[in-house]
Write a protein that holds these residues in place. Sequence first.
Motif, mmCIF file in Angstrom:
data_model
loop_
_atom_site.group_PDB
_atom_site.id
_atom_site.type_symbol
_atom_site.label_atom_id
_atom_site.label_comp_id
_atom_site.label_asym_id
_atom_site.label_seq_id
_atom_site.Cartn_x
_atom_site.Cartn_y
_atom_site.Cartn_z
ATOM 1 N N CYS A 19 0.808 -1.223 0.000
ATOM 2 C CA CYS A 19 0.000 0.000 0.000
ATOM 3 C C CYS A 19 0.842 1.273 0.000
ATOM 4 O O CYS A 19 0.287 2.365 0.094
ATOM 5 N N CYS A 47 -4.038 -5.685 0.301
ATOM 6 C CA CYS A 47 -3.416 -6.434 1.401
ATOM 7 C C CYS A 47 -3.173 -7.893 1.013
ATOM 8 O O CYS A 47 -2.154 -8.478 1.393
ATOM 9 N N CYS A 50 0.069 -8.473 -0.470
ATOM 10 C CA CYS A 50 1.158 -7.834 0.273
ATOM 11 C C CYS A 50 2.058 -8.865 0.963
ATOM 12 O O CYS A 50 1.569 -9.760 1.649
HETATM 13 S S1 SF4 Z 1 -1.124 -5.708 4.778
HETATM 14 FE FE1 SF4 Z 1 0.298 -4.639 3.487
HETATM 15 S S2 SF4 Z 1 -1.010 -3.545 2.036
HETATM 16 FE FE2 SF4 Z 1 -2.300 -4.094 3.786
HETATM 17 S S3 SF4 Z 1 -2.220 -2.323 5.162
HETATM 18 FE FE3 SF4 Z 1 -0.624 -3.763 5.793
HETATM 19 S S4 SF4 Z 1 1.233 -3.083 4.778
HETATM 20 FE FE4 SF4 Z 1 -0.509 -2.133 3.715
#
Ligand code: SF4
Length: 94
Positions: A19, A47, A50
Amino acid sequence: MQIVNFELEQELWMQEGACVFADPDLFFPVGSSMKALKQAAEAKAICNECDVKLDCLEYAIRTNQDSGVWGGTTEDERKSIRREYKKTGNLVAS
Ligand code: SF4
């Protein structure tokens, strides 16, 4: 990582979040309107791609992040995860 609260503890994994260049508003939808639900769904999709999702979720649970999407979960979804984490120390995503 969505950086909105500048008092957040900085951790190395935050620089690797999927993100990093996403619209922060997606991760902090307001209310339960259709727009907010679509924003949360879009954030959760990011996410799910991620590499630091579990680090993010663990951080959100450990530091009681009670708003926004973290580690692919909404604040409501984290309530049960947080209860289990306090009992067992394990993250069990529902
Ligand atoms: S899982 Fe990854 S993409 Fe989702 S909020 Fe956390 S850091 Fe950001």
